[in-house]
Design an enzyme around this catalytic site. Structure first.
Site, mmCIF file in Angstrom:
data_model
loop_
_atom_site.group_PDB
_atom_site.id
_atom_site.type_symbol
_atom_site.label_atom_id
_atom_site.label_comp_id
_atom_site.label_asym_id
_atom_site.label_seq_id
_atom_site.Cartn_x
_atom_site.Cartn_y
_atom_site.Cartn_z
ATOM 1 N N ASP A 102 10.890 -22.897 51.025
ATOM 2 C CA ASP A 102 12.118 -22.273 50.521
ATOM 3 C C ASP A 102 11.864 -20.936 49.832
ATOM 4 O O ASP A 102 12.581 -19.959 50.076
ATOM 5 C CB ASP A 102 12.849 -23.229 49.569
ATOM 6 N N ARG A 112 10.063 -26.924 34.986
ATOM 7 C CA ARG A 112 11.088 -25.884 35.187
ATOM 8 C C ARG A 112 11.329 -24.990 33.975
ATOM 9 O O ARG A 112 11.372 -23.766 34.118
ATOM 10 C CB ARG A 112 12.404 -26.510 35.665
ATOM 11 N N SER A 165 9.579 -32.695 51.029
ATOM 12 C CA SER A 165 9.593 -31.619 50.052
ATOM 13 C C SER A 165 8.817 -32.131 48.841
ATOM 14 O O SER A 165 9.153 -33.165 48.269
ATOM 15 C CB SER A 165 11.033 -31.288 49.676
ATOM 16 N N ASP A 220 16.976 -28.970 39.958
ATOM 17 C CA ASP A 220 16.099 -27.869 39.539
ATOM 18 C C ASP A 220 16.845 -26.562 39.315
ATOM 19 O O ASP A 220 16.531 -25.805 38.407
ATOM 20 C CB ASP A 220 14.965 -27.692 40.547
#
Ligand code: ARG
Length: 398
Positions: free
Chosen positions: A15, A95, A176, A124
């Site tokens: 991504d 994050r 993922s 996220d």
């Protein structure tokens, strides 16, 4: 005219790789890639090169492993926070730290925007953007994955092929994966079927129970004020200690979880996690708290842990409430010092023994054998008063 600049949180995955080329092509921006090292296993040198190859004008590598463990993972361990009873929050904790590095880099680079590669369906995006709002409300965020028409991973792979972006995922293995020192989060592919067992090839860090050794292994951990300091009597830095535990635990299949979780954006999703070090450290830390915390503190803290986990999961790491909770937790950890031995065997992590100079356990009070000093004559009066409110209510009913 000079191009505007964006700092993109870059991981090297599909991504964010596609995002570099999209930000340049569709938004006409100069892209600065920021790679934050939280202990993911990818070859960071290669990832750096990849960003440049795809078209980033500059790449920063921020080494943040120690900061991540000391200031994000360990406070959460001390709080005892686990989301929905199973998830040690590795991704959720990474994050806000990446957001902090994004804000710092944007300032240094005098960038007009920051960007991340999260999809519009996950937690996220919320964690990045809410953290950024709290850290620097002036920063403008671009989320390419939310804006463009690509919906499925297959389409993203096709876009990557078209733009000659090197990719790791294939159509056969489309997981993922987000990885850092505190754990691995794995989603997509066959995992989207909660009715099926996770395929063995989805795991990165842990061995299956079948492959785990037939012989148990004992580890000893020493804590000071709730912080793990020594492994098998050797003082180690957080990075070394956690890496060593991931290795030993992973070998014994410790720390796997399979969770159908409630995402912040309203959907349930099935994900699997691997967190050998976190599982071992939480087990040991709790064993010490059982010994050293008073009943009221222990019970109150259990309630707080639920809220703490929820805040982290929902992107409120940088919040006044989380800060206040940390202050509370810190006070409770004053006596959480001592050592715990654990046995690792076929996915299990069992307490062998625990010791603390601040232990509140008194054998003379607990024993059913000789040397008992507990005054049983007090029990009768205690029970009469303890049960009194219920007795009065019961009598009133007649
Ligand atoms: N569901 C987990 C969380 O919300 C893990 C997310 C994993 N992210 C990923 N890109 N694979 O924290």
């Amino acid at each position: 005219m000079k191009k505007k600049k964006v700092v993109l949180a870059y991981s090297g995955g599909l991504d964010t790789s596609v995002a570099i080329s999209w930000l340049k092509e569709k938004r006409n921006l100069e892209v600065v890639a920021l790679l934050v090292d939280l202990g993911q296993t990818s070859d960071l040198g290669m990832v750096k090169k990849k960003a440049l190859k795809i078209g980033a004008g500059r790449v920063y590598l921020a080494e943040a492993k120690e900061e991540f463990l000391r200031h994000y993972a360990y406070p959460t361990l001390k709080a005892g926070a686990i989301y929905e009873g199973k998830y040690f929050l590795a991704t959720a904790l990474g994050r806000p730290l990446i957001a902090k590095k994004l804000a710092e880099t944007a300032e240094r680079e005098k960038a007009d925007f920051v960007a991340h590669g999260c999809t519009g369906k996950g937690n996220d995006q919320v964690r990045f953007e809410v953290s950024l709002m709290a850290l620097n409300p002036k920063l403008k965020v671009i989320a390419p994955m939310r804006e463009w028409p690509i919906k499925s991973r297959e389409e993203a792979i096709a876009y990557a092929r078209k733009h000659k972006i090197p990719i790791e995922q294939t159509k056969e293995s489309p997981y993922s994966i987000d990885q850092n020192l505190w754990g691995t989060s794995i989603e997509c592919g066959l995992l989207e079927e909660p009715g099926r067992m996770p395929p063995e090839d989805a795991y990165r860090l842990t061995q299956s129970l079948e492959k785990a050794p037939d012989k148990a292994e004992t580890v000893e951990l020493e804590f000071k004020k709730g912080v793990p300091l020594k492994l098998n009597k050797k003082q180690l830095s957080p990075v070394k200690l956690v890496s060593a535990l991931n290795k030993i635990g992973g070998k014994h299949g410790v720390g796997r979880t399979d969770l159908v979780e409630n995402r912040l954006v309203g959907i349930k999703s099935r994900e699997i996690y691997e967190a050998p070090a976190a599982k071992i450290l939480y087990t040991a830390h709790r064993a010490l708290e059982e010994l050293t915390l008073g009943r009221e503190t222990f019970h109150f803290k259990e309630g707080l842990a639920l809220k703490y986990a929820e805040l982290i999961y929902c992107g409120y790491w940088v919040s006044p409430l989380k800060k206040a909770m940390d202050a509370f937790v810190e006070v409770t950890q004053k006596n959480v010092s001592g050592s715990v031995k654990l046995k690792l065997y076929k996915g299990n992590c069992e307490i062998v023994s625990r010791k603390s100079p601040f232990s509140l356990y008194k054998k003379s009070l607990a024993t059913y054998e000789k040397g008992d000093i507990f005054d049983r004559t007090l029990a009768e009066g205690f029970i009469k008063l303890w049960g009194l409110p219920l007795k009065v209510q019961a009598e009133n009913k007649k």
